[in-house]
Structure formats: structure tokens, C-alpha cells
Design an enzyme around this catalytic site. Structure first.
Site, mmCIF file in Angstrom:
data_model
loop_
_atom_site.group_PDB
_atom_site.id
_atom_site.type_symbol
_atom_site.label_atom_id
_atom_site.label_comp_id
_atom_site.label_asym_id
_atom_site.label_seq_id
_atom_site.Cartn_x
_atom_site.Cartn_y
_atom_site.Cartn_z
ATOM 1 N N GLU A 15 84.148 -34.055 22.831
ATOM 2 C CA GLU A 15 82.718 -33.777 22.792
ATOM 3 C C GLU A 15 82.596 -32.503 21.978
ATOM 4 O O GLU A 15 83.088 -31.459 22.381
ATOM 5 C CB GLU A 15 82.250 -33.597 24.241
ATOM 6 C CG GLU A 15 80.787 -33.778 24.445
ATOM 7 C CD GLU A 15 80.149 -32.461 24.707
ATOM 8 O OE1 GLU A 15 79.538 -31.937 23.762
ATOM 9 O OE2 GLU A 15 80.282 -31.948 25.820
ATOM 10 N N CYS A 67 75.636 -27.594 23.725
ATOM 11 C CA CYS A 67 76.039 -28.690 22.843
ATOM 12 C C CYS A 67 74.895 -29.677 22.648
ATOM 13 O O CYS A 67 74.868 -30.412 21.673
ATOM 14 C CB CYS A 67 77.272 -29.385 23.402
ATOM 15 S SG CYS A 67 77.135 -29.769 25.144
HETATM 16 P P1 NDP Z 1 86.877 -23.939 20.127
HETATM 17 O O1 NDP Z 1 87.036 -25.276 19.551
HETATM 18 O O2 NDP Z 1 87.393 -22.802 19.363
HETATM 19 O O3 NDP Z 1 87.523 -23.861 21.570
HETATM 20 C C1 NDP Z 1 87.295 -24.855 22.525
HETATM 21 C C2 NDP Z 1 88.447 -24.863 23.494
HETATM 22 O O4 NDP Z 1 89.626 -25.259 22.810
HETATM 23 C C3 NDP Z 1 88.737 -23.506 24.092
HETATM 24 O O5 NDP Z 1 89.138 -23.677 25.428
HETATM 25 C C4 NDP Z 1 89.891 -23.033 23.241
HETATM 26 O O6 NDP Z 1 90.687 -22.085 23.902
HETATM 27 C C5 NDP Z 1 90.643 -24.303 23.057
HETATM 28 N N1 NDP Z 1 91.579 -24.299 21.951
HETATM 29 C C6 NDP Z 1 91.458 -23.698 20.756
HETATM 30 N N2 NDP Z 1 92.536 -23.954 20.012
HETATM 31 C C7 NDP Z 1 93.366 -24.716 20.755
HETATM 32 C C8 NDP Z 1 94.641 -25.296 20.538
HETATM 33 N N3 NDP Z 1 95.265 -25.150 19.393
HETATM 34 N N4 NDP Z 1 95.192 -26.005 21.539
HETATM 35 C C9 NDP Z 1 94.571 -26.190 22.702
HETATM 36 N N5 NDP Z 1 93.352 -25.668 22.950
HETATM 37 C C10 NDP Z 1 92.756 -24.940 21.989
HETATM 38 O O7 NDP Z 1 85.369 -23.788 20.455
HETATM 39 P P2 NDP Z 1 84.610 -22.539 21.078
HETATM 40 O O8 NDP Z 1 84.357 -22.806 22.501
HETATM 41 O O9 NDP Z 1 85.219 -21.242 20.735
HETATM 42 O O10 NDP Z 1 83.312 -22.687 20.246
HETATM 43 C C11 NDP Z 1 83.388 -22.589 18.852
HETATM 44 C C12 NDP Z 1 82.317 -23.432 18.240
HETATM 45 O O11 NDP Z 1 82.437 -24.770 18.666
HETATM 46 C C13 NDP Z 1 80.942 -23.054 18.653
HETATM 47 O O12 NDP Z 1 80.496 -21.969 17.925
HETATM 48 C C14 NDP Z 1 80.208 -24.308 18.354
HETATM 49 O O13 NDP Z 1 79.884 -24.381 17.018
HETATM 50 C C15 NDP Z 1 81.185 -25.370 18.697
HETATM 51 N N6 NDP Z 1 80.951 -25.928 20.016
HETATM 52 C C16 NDP Z 1 80.348 -27.113 20.084
HETATM 53 C C17 NDP Z 1 80.094 -27.674 21.285
HETATM 54 C C18 NDP Z 1 79.470 -28.989 21.317
HETATM 55 O O14 NDP Z 1 79.729 -29.735 22.237
HETATM 56 N N7 NDP Z 1 78.622 -29.322 20.395
HETATM 57 C C19 NDP Z 1 80.416 -27.032 22.555
HETATM 58 C C20 NDP Z 1 81.024 -25.758 22.398
HETATM 59 C C21 NDP Z 1 81.317 -25.272 21.171
HETATM 60 P P3 NDP Z 1 90.552 -20.510 23.577
HETATM 61 O O15 NDP Z 1 89.178 -20.135 23.938
HETATM 62 O O16 NDP Z 1 91.569 -19.929 24.467
HETATM 63 O O17 NDP Z 1 90.825 -20.372 22.128
#
Ligand code: NDP
Length: 702
Positions: A273, A312
Site C-alpha cells: 500500500e 495515504c
Molecule cells: P518509506 O518507504 O521510506 O518507509 C516505509 C517503511 O519501510 C518504514 O517502516 C521504513 O523503515 C521501512 N523501510 C525502508 N527501507 C527498508 C528496507 N530496505 N527494508 C525494510 N524496510 C524498509 O516511507 P516513509 O514512511 O518514510 O514515507 C516516505 C514517503 O512515502 C512519504 O513521504 C510518502 O510520500 C510515502 N508514503 C505513502 C503512503 C501511502 O500509502 N500512500 C503512506 C506512507 C508514506 P524506517 O523508517 O526504519 O526507514
């Protein structure tokens, strides 16, 4: 958002220093010693916690889930798991104020907490109640109907769902640290699959506090929940085809994880998602002065400002008829001017800061990209006057409204997701254009349509549906009770195609079934009935020595049957029934008219007369353990019954299900009504409540 300190930095030890968040792995709290990342307050930038997953053996965590959590959960029935979820929801609900207080540093206002904290707990309650109501007191589910596979009826098929024997890995976004975790946890636990959950580091202290409470509650079996604070390390390397990854976050991370070699090689289920440029469309009928236009404006402003637009499901694209564009824009601007930005703990503040300074920088960058195709009509991404806050240290930002003159030609406004209080107004000329503009988002979680016109609703809803997981239609009739554009609900699917990730969460039992394997079973009716604890046509149906109505719930055996005497139906019965009930439909009363009807040979008995006579044939009338008949399911009249025909009934115990109260059980009976030639004329399930042992004797004595 986070900064990694050198490996040599010691863990802070003073009680006054921010806490180092612990992970909960293999039923032990693990405190990291190295690689600590600072988590800063969204309000003022001070460090509020440190996080790291240093010291976690991810392989051991996965093995623990499989060896300890899975078997313990699978030993429970769906009802037992549901009861634990309910107790957990109550436990958290009684302690939610501590979570609300903690959430302020993520930027959340009281209104935002309602979505995150209350919403998360509400989802636990919702799944608990569905588990009790819609799932059996069993460890597997029969899905759908049986399939007839042979002429003689000795070979048939059906589908069962059983819990996967692996682990559910949940990776969450920063925006909903509580709801995001619990909406994934509840369906997995109800399915019987243990969870390893990893929050986004930026807001992990809220998720950590929720997990502390869950562990303290001690309601989930050992190994059912593990919690990883910090990076996911090599977690994915240990997964196989019995595991599920459910991810919420950015498209980039989602791509990286989906393309992890283990995910592809081992066919690990992957639910994503991610980025979604959701739209709200105003119908051409909703001109200025209509309630729908006012509702539209209100919803756009709410979606831009709840959670400072970091949702989201938030509305990013505001699609309006060209003729109404300036009126709508002015109305949104007026409402946005009233939004007070500042410290979320202050009563007068409507919108808190973004989650972090880096998140604000990312949103400003996204707005700068959008300016190539759109102009800012309200707000300034660089300027805000936060109440009780400071722009340098707090991630405050004013809402920004843009307008794009040619959305059919534009690209960025449909592909760049500014994850903050930002939306773009886009005019359209025809309904087809409106659909085409929204479809340029290449798949979103939700669209909403504001119209009070049937044809507009038809064109927009069926045009938009293939591109969305959810479509909300708002008009003056439902607005007051509408749950709104931005709220995913436990009973409805949350997820969308294409850019939104192609995944689905929740949706009632659909979300539970993501954690289960569907298996087609083939065999004899007797074998399948014994395996599924449900009587199937063709399985043995021994006539019970004692009428089953005289047996309490616990003494009833699946397959116990009653075969009744027959009763001839006369024309006098039909006329009496017509007179008595007032149902003098011509097929029962007028021979010529009935004959002219392609379904009937002449006058026929009322279907309800057959049901009534069937009850008269199978009922054992004296007081006893059978307490009440509470409904019929799947009723079909299969063949007309003419005057002179004789009917008889076979009543068979089909399924038993304990009720929530220990005194009763629900019994589903197969009822088949035959004519004198042995042909089935009617078939249905009869639903009754029967007293359980102990309770039965008093009822029988009464
Ligand atoms: P990220 O994709 O950076 O992170 C989401 C999750 O993935 C976090 O728990 C992160 O952990 C984890 N993660 C990152 N890299 C890895 C990896 N290599 N292996 C396993 N897990 C990993 O999203 P963010 O939450 O930081 O949000 C960034 C952007 O994503 C937002 O600005 C937005 O644009 C978008 N977003 C969209 C959503 C939607 O549903 N439309 C919802 C939320 C975000 P950690 O935090 O420890 O890096």
C-alpha cells in the site's frame, strides 16, 4: 528525519535523557547498544528517543514465530482468537490517554489521534466481532459452496482456508504508528498467523508504547507478536512461501522489497500500500448553492489538514467542472485561511507540524516540482506563523492549494505525491474527461464523487472504479453520517491498483484470508463431511432414535436426521391458506391463468404453505432443549407442488456453532422437502438455538 550516530556512541543512560527504544523479539525486550538513530520531535526538533535494531537475530525471530507463535495461535479457534483481540482492545482503550500524550511529538492533534489511536483500537474491536460472528468456532473455514463432480453424487469438491504456517511481516509507514500497526495485526492474529511488526523509525516511539501495553496485557500467546525497532536488517532473507509481507510506505521502498530475490524466489505473498494520488470529483450538477458543492469544499479542506495531509488516502487532486472552478477555489481558500497551524497540544490549533523537518523538505521539493505544471493559488510552502512553534526547529507548514490549467496534458500533478497539506485543483469539461484526468493517477486508494444526480454518479463511479480500491459517493442524503473520504474502514477494502501498490488490506474477512491458504478438497461426501464437521448432501444421514429436537446442543451429532410421514396437499388446503393469509395470487387460485404461466402446470400450492406444512411435519412440539427458530437461509422452491401431490421432509443436523452465551448453541439444519416421486420440491437451511447441557434440563423441565 533520523540520523545515525557513530557506532561508538554509547546508549544514553541518564533517566532524563530520551529513551532508547527496545525491540521485543523471541518474547524478550532487546536494548540496542550501537547504531542508535535519533528520533526528533516534530514540534521543536528535540531528540525524543533513540532507535536501532542492533543485536537482533532476525533469523531467530522468524524461527521463533514459526515454532512458538504459529502453533500457539493455531491451537486456538477463531472465536478464541477473536476474544483475545477484544480483550486487548479493551485493555488499550483504557490506557489510550498515555498514547495520545506521546503522539503530540509526531505532530498529531487531538483530531489526528482520533484516527490513529482510537481508529487502531476500533479496528481490533471490529475484527474481534467479525471473528465471532462470521467465522466458525474452528481452525479452518469452508469457503463457498460445494462443487458437484460426479453423476452419482459419490465424488465432490469444496474449498477450505487454513492459516499459513509462517509469519506475517508488517512494515509500516510513519504517519499512523498505532492504526497502521493494529489494522495489519488484527486480521493476521485472527487468521492464526504470528506477526513481526516494524514501525517507521520516525514515529516508532508511539508504536513501541502500544507494543509495551500489548505485552503487558499478556493476552496474545508467546511468539504471536514480535516488534522490531530500527532497520529491518536481513529479515526478508529468512522468509519463505508460508510467509506474508505487508508493506505501507513509499513506492521506492515497496519496489526494493518486492524485488528482493527471496520474495520472488520463494513466492512470498507481498501486499503493498504505497503512493496514491487520490481524487475528489465534483459533479456538474453540484453548482454553487447546492449542498454537494459545500460538502465537497469541506471535505477537501479536511483531507488537506487532518494529519497535516500525511494520509495515504488524502485528497491530492481536486477535480471540478470548469464553470465552478473559481467558486470552488475561492471557497477552499476561505476555509484554509481559518486553519490554525501550530503546536498540536494547544486547543486553538487545528493542524500540527509534519512528522519531521526532512518530511517538510520533501513536501516543499514536491511542490517545487509541481509548479512546472501548476500555480500556487493559496498558501506558501515556505511561510507559516505557527502558534506556539518555531519554523526553524518545528516542521510546520501552511496548507498549499495549487491549480493546474491543463490536467489532461499534465503529468507531474498525477504522479508526484506531496505527502503533506497540499492539493491541486483541476478543471474538466466532460464527465469522460473527469474520468480520464483521475485515471492519469494510474491507480489510487480512494476517489470520492460529489453529486446528487443518478446519471453523473453512474458515469463517474463506473468510470473510476477500475482505478480504485474504494469509491465514496457523497450527497445531501448521506453526508451527515458519511465516514468521509479519508477513513479506511475494517469492513471495506483498503488498497488500490497500480501506483497504490496493487494490494488490499482489511475488507472484513478478505483481510483475514490474505494470511490463509485456500485449498480445494475432493472426495466422497462422507469423507468431506467428516473432515469439515458439516453435513453435505450424499453423506450418511442416520435417522436418530430420539427426535433431534429432544436432544440438547451438546448431544446433537452432525448428520442426525428425521424423516417424516407424508402429507397430501389438497385444493382445500390451498384455498384455506389463501383465505387465511390473504395471499390469493392467481397461480394458486386461477387454473386458467396459472396454466398460462410458463412455470406452472395449473394451480399450485403456495411456497409458504409448503414451508408451513414442512414445519408441521418435522416439529416435535413438546417443551425441550430446542429454544427458538431464528431464520432460514438459502431457501429455494425447486419444483411446483400441485393439488394431490404428497410432500415429506428430511431434516438433518448440518452444522453446530457455540453461541457467545454458554447456555446456547446455534444449530443449522438441512431441510429437504420431497414429493411423492422423491423429487426435491424445496430446500433450505433452518437456523435454531438449542440449549446446552445443564441449561437443557431446566428448559425441558419447564
Ligand atoms: P518509506 O518507504 O521510506 O518507509 C516505509 C517503511 O519501510 C518504514 O517502516 C521504513 O523503515 C521501512 N523501510 C525502508 N527501507 C527498508 C528496507 N530496505 N527494508 C525494510 N524496510 C524498509 O516511507 P516513509 O514512511 O518514510 O514515507 C516516505 C514517503 O512515502 C512519504 O513521504 C510518502 O510520500 C510515502 N508514503 C505513502 C503512503 C501511502 O500509502 N500512500 C503512506 C506512507 C508514506 P524506517 O523508517 O526504519 O526507514
Amino acid at each position: 528525519m533520523t540520523a545515525t550516530t557513530p557506532a561508538t556512541t554509547p546508549a544514553p543512560t541518564l533517566a532524563t535523557t530520551p529513551p532508547t527504544l527496545q525491540s521485543f523479539v523471541q518474547d524478550r525486550w532487546v536494548t540496542p547498544a550501537r547504531g542508535l538513530a535519533e528520533i526528533r520531535s516534530a514540534i521543536d526538533g528535540r531528540v525524543v528517543a533513540y532507535a536501532s535494531s542492533d543485536g537482533i537475530d532476525f533469523g531467530a525471530a522468524v524461527r521463533h514465530a514459526r515454532a512458538v507463535g504459529g502453533p500457539a495461535l493455531r491451537a486456538l479457534t477463531f472465536h478464541e482468537r477473536a476474544d483475545r483481540l477484544k480483550a486487548l482492545a479493551t485493555f488499550l482503550s483504557e490506557r489510550k490517554e498515555q498514547l495520545n500524550a506521546l503522539s503530540a511529538d509526531t505532530g498529531a492533534t487531538k483530531r489526528d489521534n482520533f484516527f490513529d489511536i482510537d481508529g487502531g483500537i476500533g479496528t481490533l474491536y471490529a475484527y474481534a466481532s467479525r471473528g465471532r460472528r462470521e467465522l466458525p468456532a474452528e481452525r479452518f473455514v469452508i469457503e463457498g459452496d460445494t462443487e458437484a463432480l460426479s453423476r452419482g453424487g459419490t465424488f465432490m469438491g469444496l474449498h477450505v482456508m487454513t492459516p499459513l504456517n509462517g509469519v506475517a511481516v508488517h512494515i509500516n509507514a510513519f504517519n499512523f504508528p498505532c492504526w497502521g500497526m493494529l489494522e495489519k495485526l488484527a486480521p493476521a492474529i485472527l487468521a492464526g498467523v504470528p506477526v513481526i511488526t516494524k514501525p517507521a523509525t520516525a514515529t516508532a516511539y508511539v508504536a513501541a508504547a502500544v507494543v509495551k501495553l500489548i505485552v503487558e496485557a499478556n493476552l496474545l500467546p508467546k511468539g504471536a507478536l514480535q516488534f522490531v525497532c530500527g532497520s529491518a536488517g536481513d529479515l526478508l532473507d529468512h522468509l519463505d512461501g508460508q510467509d506474508v509481507v505487508s508493506f505501507t510506505g513509499s513506492a521506492d521502498t515497496s519496489d526494493r522489497l518486492r524485488n528482493h530475490p527471496v520474495i520472488g524466489r520463494n513466492a512470498v505473498r507481498f501486499i503493498a500500500e504505497r503512493d496514491s494520488l487520490n481524487a475528489a470529483v465534483l459533479g456538474p450538477d453540484a453548482v454553487p448553492g447546492t449542498p454537494e458543492l459545500d460538502l465537497f469544499v469541506k471535505e477537501v479542506v479536511r483531507e488537506m489538514t487532518v494529519k497535516a495531509g500525511q494520509k495515504c488516502t488524502a485528497i491530492r487532486r481536486v477535480v471540478v467542472p470548469r464553470a465552478s472552478q473559481s467558486a470552488v477555489t475561492e471557497a477552499i481558500k476561505t476555509q484554509l485561511e481559518k486553519i490554525t497551524v501550530g503546536d498540536p497540544r494547544r486547543e486553538e490549533v487545528r493542524m500540527g507540524p509534519l512528522a519531521s523537518l526532512s518530511q517538510r523538505a520533501a513536501v516543499r521539493e514536491a511542490v517545487a516540482d509541481l509548479i512546472a505544471e501548476a500555480e500556487i493559488v493559496a498558501g506558501d510552502p515556505l511561510v507559516a506563523a505557527p502558534i506556539g512553534g518555531d519554523m526553524a526547529t518545528g516542521a510546520f507548514m501552511a496548507p498549499v492549494l495549487l491549480a493546474c490549467a491543463d490536467p489532461l496534458a499534465a503529468r507531474r500533478v498525477h504522479t508526484i505525491e506531496p505527502f503533506g497539506p497540499v492539493a491541486t485543483v483541476m478543471p474538466y469539461d466532460t464527465l469522460d474527461d473527469a474520468v480520464a484526468i483521475v485515471a492519469k493517477g494510474e491507480g489510487s486508494l480512494v476517489a470520492s464523487v460529489f453529486t446528487h444526480d443518478d446519471q453523473v454518479a453512474d458515469a463517474l463511479v463506473f468510470g473510476l472504479a477500475p482505478f480504485h480500491g474504494r469509491v465514496l459517493i457523497v450527497d445531501r442524503d448521506c453526508a451527515k453520517e458519511s465516514t468521509g473520504h479519508g477513513s479506511p474502514l475494517p469492513g471495506l477494502v483498503h488498497g488500490g491498483p497500480g501506483r497504490a501498490g496493487g494490494g488490499e488490506e482489511m475488507g472484513g474477512l478478505r483481510g483475514v484470508f490474505h494470511y490463509m491458504q485456500r485449498t480445494a478438497l475432493q472426495g466422497s461426501p462422507a469423507r468431506l463431511a467428516a473432515l469439515t464437521r458439516r453435513w453435505l448432501k450424499g453423506a450418511p444421514a442416520p435417522v436418530a432414535e430420539v427426535h433431534p429436537f429432544r436432544r440438547d446442543y451438546d448431544a446433537l451429532t452432525i448428520g442426525d436426521s428425521v424423516e417424516t410421514d407424508s402429507r397430501r396437499i389438497t385444493i382445500a388446503d390451498i384455498e384455506h391458506f389463501a383465505d387465511f393469509t390473504g395471499d390469493a395470487f392467481y397461480a394458486h387460485m386461477d387454473e386458467a391463468a396459472a396454466k398460462a404461466n410458463p412455470f406452472f402446470p395449473g394451480r399450485v400450492a403456495h411456497g409458504y404453505l409448503i414451508l408451513s406444512f414442512a414445519a408441521g411435519l418435522f416439529v416435535d412440539p413438546a417443551p425441550g432443549p430446542l429454544l427458538a427458530n431464528y431464520g432460514l437461509d438459502n431457501l429455494r422452491f425447486l419444483k411446483p407442488v400441485s393439488p394431490g401431490d404428497a410432500i415429506k421432509v428430511r431434516l438433518t443436523v448440518k452444522e453446530k456453532r457455540p453461541a457467545r452465551k454458554p447456555e446456547y448453541g446455534e444449530v443449522r439444519w438441512d431441510v429437504e422437502v420431497f414429493n411423492q416421486d422423491g423429487e426435491t420440491v424445496a430446500r433450505y437451511d433452518l437456523l435454531t438455538m438449542s440449549a446446552r447441557r445443564g441449561a437443557a434440563s431446566s428448559a425441558a423441565a419447564a
